[in-house]
Design a protein around this motif. Structure first.
Motif, PDB file in Angstrom:
ATOM      1  N   LEU A   9       2.120  12.307  -3.336  1.00 47.86           N
ATOM      2  CA  LEU A   9       2.692  11.313  -2.440  1.00 47.86           C
ATOM      3  C   LEU A   9       3.338  11.982  -1.230  1.00 47.86           C
ATOM      4  O   LEU A   9       3.177  11.523  -0.089  1.00 47.86           O
ATOM      5  CB  LEU A   9       3.709  10.436  -3.177  1.00 47.86           C
ATOM      6  CG  LEU A   9       4.362   9.322  -2.358  1.00 47.86           C
ATOM      7  CD1 LEU A   9       3.322   8.384  -1.753  1.00 47.86           C
ATOM      8  CD2 LEU A   9       5.358   8.553  -3.223  1.00 47.86           C
ATOM      9  N   LEU A  13       2.219  11.331   2.632  1.00 42.36           N
ATOM     10  CA  LEU A  13       3.182  10.866   3.635  1.00 42.36           C
ATOM     11  C   LEU A  13       3.248  11.825   4.825  1.00 42.36           C
ATOM     12  O   LEU A  13       3.286  11.392   5.979  1.00 42.36           O
ATOM     13  CB  LEU A  13       4.564  10.688   3.015  1.00 42.36           C
ATOM     14  CG  LEU A  13       4.724   9.464   2.113  1.00 42.36           C
ATOM     15  CD1 LEU A  13       6.044   9.529   1.367  1.00 42.36           C
ATOM     16  CD2 LEU A  13       4.613   8.179   2.908  1.00 42.36           C
ATOM     17  N   MET A  76      12.675  14.210   2.934  1.00 43.73           N
ATOM     18  CA  MET A  76      12.223  12.813   2.875  1.00 43.73           C
ATOM     19  C   MET A  76      13.397  11.846   3.026  1.00 43.73           C
ATOM     20  O   MET A  76      13.289  10.838   3.722  1.00 43.73           O
ATOM     21  CB  MET A  76      11.492  12.526   1.562  1.00 43.73           C
ATOM     22  CG  MET A  76      10.134  13.125   1.472  1.00 43.73           C
ATOM     23  SD  MET A  76       8.970  12.256   2.523  1.00 43.73           S
ATOM     24  CE  MET A  76       7.507  13.198   2.202  1.00 43.73           C
ATOM     25  N   ALA A  80      13.536   9.518   6.322  1.00 41.98           N
ATOM     26  CA  ALA A  80      13.409   8.070   6.088  1.00 41.98           C
ATOM     27  C   ALA A  80      14.291   7.272   7.046  1.00 41.98           C
ATOM     28  O   ALA A  80      14.065   6.077   7.254  1.00 41.98           O
ATOM     29  CB  ALA A  80      13.744   7.731   4.645  1.00 41.98           C
ATOM     30  N   ALA A 106       9.003  -0.786   4.921  1.00 39.40           N
ATOM     31  CA  ALA A 106       8.235  -0.395   3.729  1.00 39.40           C
ATOM     32  C   ALA A 106       7.985   1.109   3.701  1.00 39.40           C
ATOM     33  O   ALA A 106       8.026   1.735   2.634  1.00 39.40           O
ATOM     34  CB  ALA A 106       6.917  -1.166   3.675  1.00 39.40           C
ATOM     35  N   THR A 107       7.755   1.695   4.861  1.00 38.99           N
ATOM     36  CA  THR A 107       7.563   3.146   4.936  1.00 38.99           C
ATOM     37  C   THR A 107       8.819   3.874   4.479  1.00 38.99           C
ATOM     38  O   THR A 107       8.741   4.852   3.723  1.00 38.99           O
ATOM     39  CB  THR A 107       7.192   3.575   6.370  1.00 38.99           C
ATOM     40  OG1 THR A 107       5.955   2.953   6.723  1.00 38.99           O
ATOM     41  CG2 THR A 107       7.063   5.090   6.485  1.00 38.99           C
ATOM     42  N   VAL A 109      11.078   2.795   2.419  1.00 39.58           N
ATOM     43  CA  VAL A 109      11.183   2.619   0.970  1.00 39.58           C
ATOM     44  C   VAL A 109      10.265   3.602   0.245  1.00 39.58           C
ATOM     45  O   VAL A 109      10.677   4.261  -0.723  1.00 39.58           O
ATOM     46  CB  VAL A 109      10.871   1.162   0.565  1.00 39.58           C
ATOM     47  CG1 VAL A 109      10.733   1.026  -0.949  1.00 39.58           C
ATOM     48  CG2 VAL A 109      11.954   0.222   1.085  1.00 39.58           C
ATOM     49  N   VAL A 110       9.037   3.725   0.718  1.00 38.37           N
ATOM     50  CA  VAL A 110       8.089   4.665   0.088  1.00 38.37           C
ATOM     51  C   VAL A 110       8.609   6.100   0.209  1.00 38.37           C
ATOM     52  O   VAL A 110       8.470   6.898  -0.725  1.00 38.37           O
ATOM     53  CB  VAL A 110       6.676   4.516   0.690  1.00 38.37           C
ATOM     54  CG1 VAL A 110       5.743   5.615   0.199  1.00 38.37           C
ATOM     55  CG2 VAL A 110       6.104   3.146   0.353  1.00 38.37           C
ATOM     56  N   MET A 111       9.234   6.422   1.331  1.00 35.06           N
ATOM     57  CA  MET A 111       9.783   7.773   1.499  1.00 35.06           C
ATOM     58  C   MET A 111      10.943   8.011   0.529  1.00 35.06           C
ATOM     59  O   MET A 111      11.060   9.107  -0.034  1.00 35.06           O
ATOM     60  CB  MET A 111      10.215   7.983   2.945  1.00 35.06           C
ATOM     61  CG  MET A 111       9.033   7.997   3.902  1.00 35.06           C
ATOM     62  SD  MET A 111       9.496   8.199   5.606  1.00 35.06           S
ATOM     63  CE  MET A 111       9.674   9.979   5.654  1.00 35.06           C
ATOM     64  N   VAL A 113      11.226   6.547  -2.383  1.00 34.63           N
ATOM     65  CA  VAL A 113      10.561   6.694  -3.688  1.00 34.63           C
ATOM     66  C   VAL A 113      10.005   8.105  -3.823  1.00 34.63           C
ATOM     67  O   VAL A 113      10.158   8.755  -4.875  1.00 34.63           O
ATOM     68  CB  VAL A 113       9.455   5.627  -3.863  1.00 34.63           C
ATOM     69  CG1 VAL A 113       8.557   5.949  -5.056  1.00 34.63           C
ATOM     70  CG2 VAL A 113      10.056   4.239  -3.991  1.00 34.63           C
ATOM     71  N   SER A 114       9.370   8.595  -2.773  1.00 29.15           N
ATOM     72  CA  SER A 114       8.836   9.958  -2.790  1.00 29.15           C
ATOM     73  C   SER A 114       9.946  10.968  -3.052  1.00 29.15           C
ATOM     74  O   SER A 114       9.786  11.888  -3.859  1.00 29.15           O
ATOM     75  CB  SER A 114       8.133  10.266  -1.463  1.00 29.15           C
ATOM     76  OG  SER A 114       7.671  11.593  -1.438  1.00 29.15           O
TER      77      SER A 114
END
Length: 121
Positions: A9, A13, A76, A80, A106-107, A109-111, A113-114
Motif C-alpha cells: 500500500l 501511494l 505518511m 496526509a 479519502a486519500t 484516510v487511506v494514508m 490507514v497505510s
C-alpha cells in the motif's frame, strides 16, 4: 502477510504521488480539473504542485527502502496533511463536495490507514 500489505500500500501511494506530479508537469490543465478546481493561471503554480507531488512520492519510496516501515509510517502521517488541506482548498474555491471528500479526504484516510499498517508491521 500484514507486512506485505503495509509495504504494498505504501509503494502504491508513493507511486500514485509520482504519477499525479508527472501529470501536473505534463498536462497541467487537465490535472487541475481532476484536482477539483480548474486552473486559471499561466501554469507556474501547476508546475510547482507537480514537482511537489512527484518529490513527495520519490521521498516516500526512498524512506521505505532506506529507513524502513517506521520512518515511512511517520512520513505518511505527516504527508496526509496535504490531502486534508486539498479538501479545504477545493471546498473554498468552488469545487464539489464529491471531489473534496471523495478524492482528497479519502486519500488522507487511506494514508492514515497505510501509516497504521506500517506501524503494526
Amino acid at each position: 502477510m500484514l507486512t506485505a500489505i503495509a509495504y504494498g500500500l505504501a509503494i502504491v501511494l508513493n507511486l500514485f504521488c509520482v504519477f499525479i506530479g508527472l501529470r501536473f508537469l505534463l498536462a497541467p490543465q487537465p490535472a487541475a480539473a481532476g484536482y477539483g478546481v480548474p486552473a486559471k493561471t499561466d501554469g507556474a503554480y501547476l508546475t510547482i504542485k507537480g514537482l511537489r507531488d512527484a518529490t513527495y512520492g520519490i521521498l516516500g519510496l526512498a524512506l521505505l527502502l532506506i529507513a524502513g516501515a517506521d520512518a515511512e509510517a511517520w512520513f505518511m502521517v505527516i504527508v496526509a496533511l496535504l490531502p486534508l488541506g486539498d479538501t479545504l482548498i477545493v471546498l473554498r474555491h468552488g469545487g464539489t463536495k464529491a471531489t473534496a471528500f471523495g478524492i482528497h479526504f479519502a486519500t488522507a484516510v487511506v494514508m492514515f490507514v497505510s501509516a497504521g499498517l506500517l506501524f503494526a508491521s
